[in-house]
Design a protein around this motif. Sequence first.
Motif, PDB file in Angstrom:
ATOM      1  N   SER A  37      76.622  61.874  51.381  1.00  0.00           N
ATOM      2  CA  SER A  37      75.859  62.630  52.375  1.00  0.00           C
ATOM      3  C   SER A  37      74.575  61.889  52.708  1.00  0.00           C
ATOM      4  N   LEU A  38      74.099  62.084  53.926  1.00  0.00           N
ATOM      5  CA  LEU A  38      72.797  61.548  54.323  1.00  0.00           C
ATOM      6  C   LEU A  38      71.712  62.430  53.725  1.00  0.00           C
ATOM      7  N   SER A  39      70.614  61.824  53.320  1.00  0.00           N
ATOM      8  CA  SER A  39      69.533  62.601  52.732  1.00  0.00           C
ATOM      9  C   SER A  39      68.923  63.528  53.779  1.00  0.00           C
ATOM     10  N   LEU A  40      68.309  64.595  53.320  1.00  0.00           N
ATOM     11  CA  LEU A  40      67.697  65.554  54.223  1.00  0.00           C
ATOM     12  C   LEU A  40      66.618  64.887  55.069  1.00  0.00           C
ATOM     13  N   GLU A  41      65.872  63.947  54.468  1.00  0.00           N
ATOM     14  CA  GLU A  41      64.802  63.273  55.217  1.00  0.00           C
ATOM     15  C   GLU A  41      65.379  62.418  56.342  1.00  0.00           C
ATOM     16  N   VAL A  42      66.518  61.746  56.090  1.00  0.00           N
ATOM     17  CA  VAL A  42      67.165  60.947  57.135  1.00  0.00           C
ATOM     18  C   VAL A  42      67.661  61.855  58.259  1.00  0.00           C
ATOM     19  N   LEU A  43      68.273  62.988  57.903  1.00  0.00           N
ATOM     20  CA  LEU A  43      68.761  63.926  58.914  1.00  0.00           C
ATOM     21  C   LEU A  43      67.621  64.499  59.741  1.00  0.00           C
ATOM     22  N   LYS A  44      66.509  64.785  59.108  1.00  0.00           N
ATOM     23  CA  LYS A  44      65.335  65.276  59.847  1.00  0.00           C
ATOM     24  C   LYS A  44      64.866  64.240  60.858  1.00  0.00           C
ATOM     25  N   CYS A  45      64.859  62.984  60.420  1.00  0.00           N
ATOM     26  CA  CYS A  45      64.410  61.897  61.300  1.00  0.00           C
ATOM     27  C   CYS A  45      65.344  61.754  62.496  1.00  0.00           C
ATOM     28  N   LEU A  46      66.652  61.793  62.271  1.00  0.00           N
ATOM     29  CA  LEU A  46      67.615  61.672  63.363  1.00  0.00           C
ATOM     30  C   LEU A  46      67.545  62.873  64.294  1.00  0.00           C
ATOM     31  N   ALA A  47      67.363  64.065  63.730  1.00  0.00           N
ATOM     32  CA  ALA A  47      67.294  65.272  64.549  1.00  0.00           C
ATOM     33  C   ALA A  47      66.031  65.307  65.393  1.00  0.00           C
ATOM     34  N   GLN A  48      64.958  64.695  64.891  1.00  0.00           N
ATOM     35  CA  GLN A  48      63.703  64.663  65.638  1.00  0.00           C
ATOM     36  C   GLN A  48      63.787  63.724  66.831  1.00  0.00           C
ATOM     37  N   PHE A  49      64.638  62.694  66.728  1.00  0.00           N
ATOM     38  CA  PHE A  49      64.770  61.700  67.806  1.00  0.00           C
ATOM     39  C   PHE A  49      66.233  61.552  68.216  1.00  0.00           C
ATOM     40  N   PRO A  50      66.872  62.610  68.691  1.00  0.00           N
ATOM     41  CA  PRO A  50      68.308  62.531  69.010  1.00  0.00           C
ATOM     42  C   PRO A  50      68.616  61.645  70.209  1.00  0.00           C
ATOM     43  N   HIS A  51      67.589  61.331  71.013  1.00  0.00           N
ATOM     44  CA  HIS A  51      67.804  60.501  72.206  1.00  0.00           C
ATOM     45  C   HIS A  51      67.923  59.015  71.866  1.00  0.00           C
ATOM     46  N   ILE A  52      67.534  58.632  70.648  1.00  0.00           N
ATOM     47  CA  ILE A  52      67.600  57.218  70.257  1.00  0.00           C
ATOM     48  C   ILE A  52      68.992  56.923  69.704  1.00  0.00           C
ATOM     49  N   PRO A  53      69.723  55.948  70.272  1.00  0.00           N
ATOM     50  CA  PRO A  53      71.059  55.614  69.763  1.00  0.00           C
ATOM     51  C   PRO A  53      70.996  55.228  68.287  1.00  0.00           C
ATOM     52  N   SER A  54      71.949  55.692  67.517  1.00  0.00           N
ATOM     53  CA  SER A  54      71.959  55.415  66.081  1.00  0.00           C
ATOM     54  C   SER A  54      73.282  54.782  65.674  1.00  0.00           C
TER      55      SER A  54
END
Length: 463
Positions: A192-209
């Motif tokens: 699983s992705l860490s909660l901190e990583v998920l928070k970071c991705l959710a905060q910037f969903p417009h940035i391709p990952s």
Amino acid sequence: MAAPMAAAAARGLWRTLRAASAVPPSRRAVLLMGGCARCSGSGSALGHILGLPRERPTPELGRHPPPVATSREKQARLVRGRPDQPPEPRVLRVAIIGAPNAGKSTLSNQLLGRKVFPVSKKVHTTRCKARGVVTHEDTQLIILDTPGLTSPMKAKRHKLEAAMLTDPWDSMKHADLVLVLVDVSDHWTRNSLSLEVLKCLAQFPHIPSVLVLNKVDLLKKKFILLGLINELTEGIVNGKKLKVGSEFEYDSSSPAKTVLKVAPTSPPENRAQESPCQLETNKAQEDSSLDNSSDVKASESSLVTEAQGQKQKYKYGDLKNRKGWPHFQDIFMLAALNGDEVDTLKQYLLMQAKPGPWEFHSRVLTSQSPHEICDNIIREKILEYLPLEVPYGVTQVTELWEEGPSGELVIVQNLVVPRKSHKLMLIGRRGAVISRIAQEAGQDLMNAFLCDIRLKLKVEVKS
């Protein structure tokens, strides 16, 4: 008869891919299952899932990166100076995020082609954000190496600087693309992705990952990667749903080359209803699977993509119940420490660059000063050779930095420790530990600055 048919199918597939390459990367597509799916890097894991032929990275990638200037003033002039812009410059700012000790700095060093970021088995080796610069022809990649994403509670426990919490988020604000690094050899955290990583991705969903599975060479059972991909992506990649449906193969010639292939999803009697491009694609995949008899089959399952209606959206409050991120646009599998498949990722990043002015001169390798690089590399060795929490209490003070009589760089650094017992551990029996630290750090500095280094380390107890 089979060989000409396979060649014809391959040529047809190449024509499809060549036509797709003329489209901008954000809209690039290949025909798949009668529909369209955005094309991933042909050397990526998703490229293997889609059955795309593998492209070999450009041989000169990272061959001759520039050294770091030994003078603080010269390095500052290069970093702040006006870039030598090509006629049509392209640029991509890449943030690398992930849990502590996932291999972010190791990957950054491999992408740069020279070691300028500290690497250690201990967590929190990188203490602040730093930028690396890859310049290839008309394209410049800005690599934003960040500290491992950690929680305020853990930061307080390890007495970490406030920047350890804010720097990854600041890097995301300036990124054009984010690489999410996962250590697949850590069976405690890889599912699983860490909660901190998920928070970071959710905060910037417009940035391709992009999902990057690291340390795959340490994974004995390669078929585990299938389950990891499914969990870490929630079964969705590039807007397409993933499901088990084909075969999985492992190339023993390279520990990082784990090939995920697509088998035909339509029964033979329905082939006549498929598009010509789809028929050629399926035939090429069938023939290529026959040609790879030397690969080791680890499982009779793989991942097949099919169209999905709408993208699933995260609710910020539900992140603690999530394991993965369903908006990755691509997947890569590599072994950053050995450099396996790093050039494949680098070529993919160069292809994702967009027209825009360069940020740095082509002779700049990193935004760090030479003194920062020196401190970081010496601290890396201290982390390696001192046990437990002892290294985190060492304070570094540079007493001398000058050019010697023979043109070598002379560095004298004082290592201040809080206790006499720590001093004894740092010096070691008959000075063995401090000598090894100085020797290994000096070698790394020589590779960074491309000049002879004379490094002297002293140890004293804080008064």
